[in-house]
Write a protein that holds these residues in place. Structure first.
Motif, PDB file in Angstrom:
ATOM      1  N   ASP A 390       0.732  -1.332  -0.241  1.00 53.90           N
ATOM      2  CA  ASP A 390      -0.021  -0.082   0.063  1.00 53.90           C
ATOM      3  C   ASP A 390       0.943   1.107  -0.522  1.00 53.90           C
ATOM      4  O   ASP A 390       1.944   1.082   0.631  1.00 53.90           O
ATOM      5  CB  ASP A 390      -1.508  -0.324   0.972  1.00 53.90           C
ATOM      6  N   SER A 391       0.448   2.791  -0.336  1.00 52.71           N
ATOM      7  CA  SER A 391       1.057   3.706  -0.194  1.00 52.71           C
ATOM      8  C   SER A 391       1.438   4.410   0.997  1.00 52.71           C
ATOM      9  O   SER A 391       0.187   4.497   1.701  1.00 52.71           O
ATOM     10  CB  SER A 391       0.512   4.245  -1.482  1.00 52.71           C
ATOM     11  N   VAL A 392       2.048   5.026   1.166  1.00 54.15           N
ATOM     12  CA  VAL A 392       2.738   5.426   2.595  1.00 54.15           C
ATOM     13  C   VAL A 392       2.389   6.841   2.257  1.00 54.15           C
ATOM     14  O   VAL A 392       2.294   7.637   1.369  1.00 54.15           O
ATOM     15  CB  VAL A 392       3.813   5.473   2.699  1.00 54.15           C
ATOM     16  N   PRO A 393       1.438   7.553   3.177  1.00 55.44           N
ATOM     17  CA  PRO A 393       0.517   8.702   3.126  1.00 55.44           C
ATOM     18  C   PRO A 393       1.726   9.726   3.126  1.00 55.44           C
ATOM     19  O   PRO A 393       3.017   9.395   3.594  1.00 55.44           O
ATOM     20  CB  PRO A 393      -0.280   9.120   4.316  1.00 55.44           C
ATOM     21  N   GLU A 394       1.305  10.994   2.819  1.00 55.67           N
ATOM     22  CA  GLU A 394       2.358  11.827   2.330  1.00 55.67           C
ATOM     23  C   GLU A 394       2.791  12.489   4.350  1.00 55.67           C
ATOM     24  O   GLU A 394       1.406  12.800   4.682  1.00 55.67           O
ATOM     25  CB  GLU A 394       2.383  13.033   1.581  1.00 55.67           C
ATOM     26  N   PRO A 395       4.382  13.285   4.040  1.00 57.80           N
ATOM     27  CA  PRO A 395       4.617  13.507   3.382  1.00 57.80           C
ATOM     28  C   PRO A 395       5.708  12.676   3.295  1.00 57.80           C
ATOM     29  O   PRO A 395       6.127  11.281   4.066  1.00 57.80           O
ATOM     30  CB  PRO A 395       5.469  14.809   4.520  1.00 57.80           C
ATOM     31  N   TRP A 396       6.181  12.014   1.820  1.00 59.05           N
ATOM     32  CA  TRP A 396       7.527  11.329   1.917  1.00 59.05           C
ATOM     33  C   TRP A 396       9.102  11.968   2.006  1.00 59.05           C
ATOM     34  O   TRP A 396       9.314  13.168   1.938  1.00 59.05           O
ATOM     35  CB  TRP A 396       7.346  10.868  -0.077  1.00 59.05           C
TER      36      TRP A 396
END
Length: 901
Positions: A390-396
């Motif tokens: 799954d995508s990690v929520p920002e901030p990246w």
């Protein structure tokens, strides 16, 4: 090409997998090569990682494989190729079918264990054979040396010793007889055995052995000094080199025999022999011939037996190394793949028992592919706990930069990456470099003949592309193979520029027929001061050479003047265009990233400053080229309406091409009386009229528009004398140049102050109420102001210095053509009218200098100068070069690197 302009969009994902399926998941992901894992355990040392034991085992296997490769090199065996990397990865399937490296149903740990058992056996066997070989070699060498010592010593005692004894006896007899004649006294030991008999029966002790030939002089000198000359040394070389058991190198050695008569000298000699690594051998009494012969026979038989055993050992080692050479590269690839898997697993974090969590950057368009691969690996392992991608929520964190490249674009991207990696989604200079770099190289190297050689070399590399892809190339050839398309394009543009300059080995090519002719050129009666005339007529389109420059310029007296003017202006035009394009890319970046301050208070002032002075200079160059100066100068020329042949010429285009005969009424009486001459527009001439008075254009200045200006003087006067234009080219030039200078001067303080001012306002808006915060904010504003001042100075002064730097295009092109001319005239042309041998020798010199200087040194020189123009003059206008390179977890990249090394 659009995808190449900006780097690929990246996604920061979280990857949660079952610990038992983690190895197979990463085995499949490594084949994709689209993820870059982030280390989630930065606080741990390498020895505290979860899978460090597996990495150590892989390192140990690598050591064994390097040992195998070294042993194969000793027999000059070439390691068999494991095939292509793609083929290896296709056959070594991961979790999908449960087979790795051809061994089915093996997990990662089982695979390492099976390799360890197998390689341990081979290593122990090879080490045992090596140790045995070393012992056998030592024994064999000792027997060879003993055989040589026996033979050389026997020869010495049979031939040299009797001869030396007779010589000594003769000299002693002479001395005794001479002494008896001079004195009547007799010696005390004259009775019985006399002194002479005792000297003959005296026996000396000896030390025999073998020493390296290169140590002979030092060895002999040390013996002489240690014994003070009280010994007798003889050497005899061994014809057959002896193999050193430690290094395997052949060493030249020689036999030595040392005679002495003292126990103390014997101790010294033994220490010296030990210090020099000399091998000492004990010999029987040389007077006992049967004993010596018996020892020689026994040693010879032992020597044959030792050689037989040694050759058998060598043959066994050779066959074992042959087998290892067939599999070493395949084993190495397998171990490297496993090591990469466990190294990546060390970056995962074990938050939950039985599960591993990792984070990675992935190319956005490949996210679904990654998810499917992980799910498939889990499904094949029959895991109850599903995986999660799954995508990690920002901030990246700062995303890495990745471009999708092909064979053509790879070389140019590496060309830019050598200077610095582009920022994430920043405009990529490589897209423009692919076109401008070979073109600028061609401008400097423009020559049809020399460029054809370079183009042919590029085509040859392209023809052998597949062959070189599979071959193991060295560093230099690998670099040329990577830049094969660049080399071909450099050669193509060199040929193109050569046609523009009409230059082939410094000679002009009359491909379409020259539009100029000298009077008497057909009969060879042309003199040096003659002027060529246009055979069609000035202004006629047919009078223009169809492509490039007319070849007549290569035989004209003002050739250098014309080419210098043309190439200098061309260099300035190309340089300003490229720098302005770089400045525009800065604005495109600002728009893309939504940086309004950078756009309005950096890009806009920069464009205004560059356009006001430098782009305007390009406009003036084109304007000067496009104006019909024959017509304008004729407008300010006094002619006799009745007798002058030029009166009524069609070349006059001013004032609607109307010729007006003056009547003597409109002249300046202060200059004198009318002399009967008129200007084309009807001014009565006195003979003392100025150009300003005779020109009808009324543009101002001393030229008034009828005299071609010196552009360098015009540009300098924009800043030094903005209130006057001495030689204008168009009406209102003075006002326009003043306005442009005003814009340039205003843009500098805007560029310097505006951005820091608005940033300070934003900082005040977000500032806290603490004193420390205020101090920090003040320091931040100071740093911003200093940074902006540096940016302003660099841009303003850089525009001037960079424009001058582009003159290297003119300088190198001039140097290339002049060198080619010198080589042609001095080496070849001067020998053509001599004899055959002189012409043959001259051609050799011409070909050698052309190859060494123009086809090698000058190619490198032009390449480096074009490189500098892109790295410094072009890229510093917009390129930050502080990006992070995308380093994917890719088996293909890892194995390809190992293949190169």
């Amino acid at each position: 090409m659009v995808r190449w302009f900006r780097s690929e969009p990246m996604e920061y994902i979280s990857l949660i997998v079952n610990e038992d399926a983690a190895h197979d998941c990463l085995a499949d992901l490594g084949k994709l090569g689209i993820l870059q894992f982030t280390d989630l355990n930065p606080e741990l040392t390498p020895f505290q990682r979860r899978f460090v034991s597996y990495v150590k085992r892989c390192d140990e296997l690598e050591r064994k494989l390097r040992f195998f490769a070294g042993e194969c090199d000793k027999f000059e065996l070439e390691l068999a190729s494991a095939g292509t990397v793609d083929g290896f990865l296709a056959t070594s399937v991961g979790s999908s079918s449960g087979a790795i490296a051809g061994k089915s149903n093996e997990t990662g740990a089982q695979l390492l264990e099976s390799h360890e058992v197998e390689l341990d056996g081979y290593e122990n066997q090879l080490k045992e054979l090596n140790n045995y070989s070393e012992k056998l070699t030592i024994e064999y060498n000792e027997k060879v040396e003993l055989q040589e010592v026996l033979e050389k010593a026997r020869r010495f005692f049979m031939t040299d010793a009797p001869r030396l004894a007779v010589s000594e006896l003769t000299s002693s007899g002479k001395k005794i007889s001479e002494g008896a004649g001079d004195s009547k006294s007799e010696g005390l030991l004259e009775e019985g055995d006399g002194g002479t008999g005792r000297d003959l029966d005296m026996r000396f002790s000896s030390v025999t052995g073998v020493v390296a030939s290169e140590e002979r002089s030092r060895f002999e000198r040390m013996i002489f000094r240690a014994t003070r000359g009280n010994c007798y040394v003889r050497f005899a070389p061994i014809k057959q080199p002896i193999t050193d058991p430690e290094t395997g190198q052949s060493v030249e050695k020689c036999v030595f025999i040392i005679f002495y008569k003292s126990l103390s000298i014997e101790k010294k000699l033994k220490k010296i022999c030990d210090a020099f690594g000399a091998h000492r051998y004990s010999l029987p009494d040389m007077d006992d011939a049967p004993a010596v012969d018996r020892m020689l026979t026994e040693n010879a038989q032992e020597l044959v037996d030792s050689r037989t055993v040694l050759l058998k050992n060598q043959d066994t080692r050779f066959r074992l190394c042959q087998m290892l050479a067939q599999n070493t590269e395949k084993w190495t690839w397998t171990v490297l793949r496993e090591k990469a898997i466990y190294h990546s697993l060390n970056m995962f974090k074990a938050d939950v028992a039985g599960m591993l969590r990792g984070e990675a950057w992935v190319v956005a368009c490949e996210l679904d592919h990654v998810r499917d691969t992980v799910n498939k690996a889990h499904a094949n392992m029959d895991m109850a706990m599903p995986s999660l991608v799954d995508s990690v929520p920002e901030p990246w964190p700062t995303p890495p930069t990745h471009f999708t490249l092909n064979k053509f674009t790879y070389g140019y991207q590496e060309f830019v990456n050598t200077y610095g990696i582009p920022r994430y989604r920043e405009a990529n200079p490589a897209l423009f470099t692919a076109a401008t770099f070979p073109f600028l190289f061609g401008v400097m190297y423009g020559d049809v003949g020399h460029g054809s050689f370079l183009f042919a070399a590029g085509l040859y590399l392209l023809y052998n592309e597949k062959k070189n892809d599979e071959a193991k190339l060295g560093e230099m050839m690998g670099g040329m193979h990577s830049g094969r398309y660049m080399i071909a394009m450099m050669g193509f543009f060199a040929v193109y520029a050569g046609f523009i300059y009409n230059d082939c080995f410094s000679l002009g090519l009359n491909l379409f027929g020259s539009r100029y002719a000298f009077e008497g050129q057909d009969t060879g009666e042309v003199e040096e001061s003659d002027i060529a005339t246009n055979i069609v007529g000035y202004g006629d389109p047919d009078g223009v050479y169809p492509f490039g420059l007319d070849p007549v310029w290569h035989v004209s007296a003002n050739e250098l003047l014309f080419f210098n003017s043309f190439k200098m202006k061309l260099s300035v035009i190309l340089g300003i265009m490229q720098m302005f394009m770089g400045t525009c890319l800065r604005g495109i970046n600002a728009i893309y990233f939504g940086e309004k301050l950078d756009f309005f208070f950096e890009f806009v002032p920069m464009v205004v400053f560059a356009s006001s002075l430098f782009v305007y200079m390009v406009v003036l160059i084109f304007m000067k080229w496009s104006i019909n100066w024959n017509s304008r100068m004729m407008d300010a020329t006094c002619m006799d309406p009745n007798n002058d042949e030029g009166w009524g010429s069609e070349l006059y285009l001013e004032n609607d091409s109307a010729w007006v005969v003056c009547d003597g009424s409109n002249y300046n009486a202060d200059n004198g009386d009318w002399n009967g001459y008129c200007t084309p527009w009807g001014l009565s001439c006195t003979g003392y009229d100025t150009t300003e008075e005779k020109c009808s254009l009324n543009f101002g200045g001393s030229g008034d528009g009828c005299q071609p200006p010196n552009l360098i003087t015009t540009l300098i006067n924009i800043a030094l004398s903005p209130s006057a234009v001495d030689e204008p080219m168009y009406n209102g030039q003075k006002g326009i140049q003043g306005f442009l200078l005003f814009l340039a001067l205003v843009s500098v303080p805007v560029l310097l102050v505006a951005k820091p001012y608005f940033l300070s306002k934003e900082m005040e808006k977000n500032r806290g109420h603490g004193d420390d915060d205020e101090e920090d904010e003040g320091d931040g504003f100071g740093e911003i102001l200093i940074h902006q001042a540096i940016e302003t100075i660099e841009f303003v002064l850089g525009m001037v210095s960079n424009t001058a730097s582009y003159l290297r295009l003119w300088a190198l092109s001039l140097a290339h053509s002049e060198l080619a001319t010198v080589f042609w005239e001095k080496a070849l042309l001067s020998t053509l009218n001599m004899n055959f041998f002189a012409t043959y020798l001259g051609f050799g010199i011409f070909a050698g200098t052309t190859m060494g200087v123009l086809l090698m040194m000058d190619v490198l020189e032009c390449f480096l100068h074009a490189l500098r123009l892109h790295w410094v003059e072009f890229q510093n206008k917009f390129f930050k070069a502080d990006g992070i390179r995308f380093a994917p977890y890719s088996f293909k990249a890892i194995l390809s690197e190992a293949n190169i090394s």
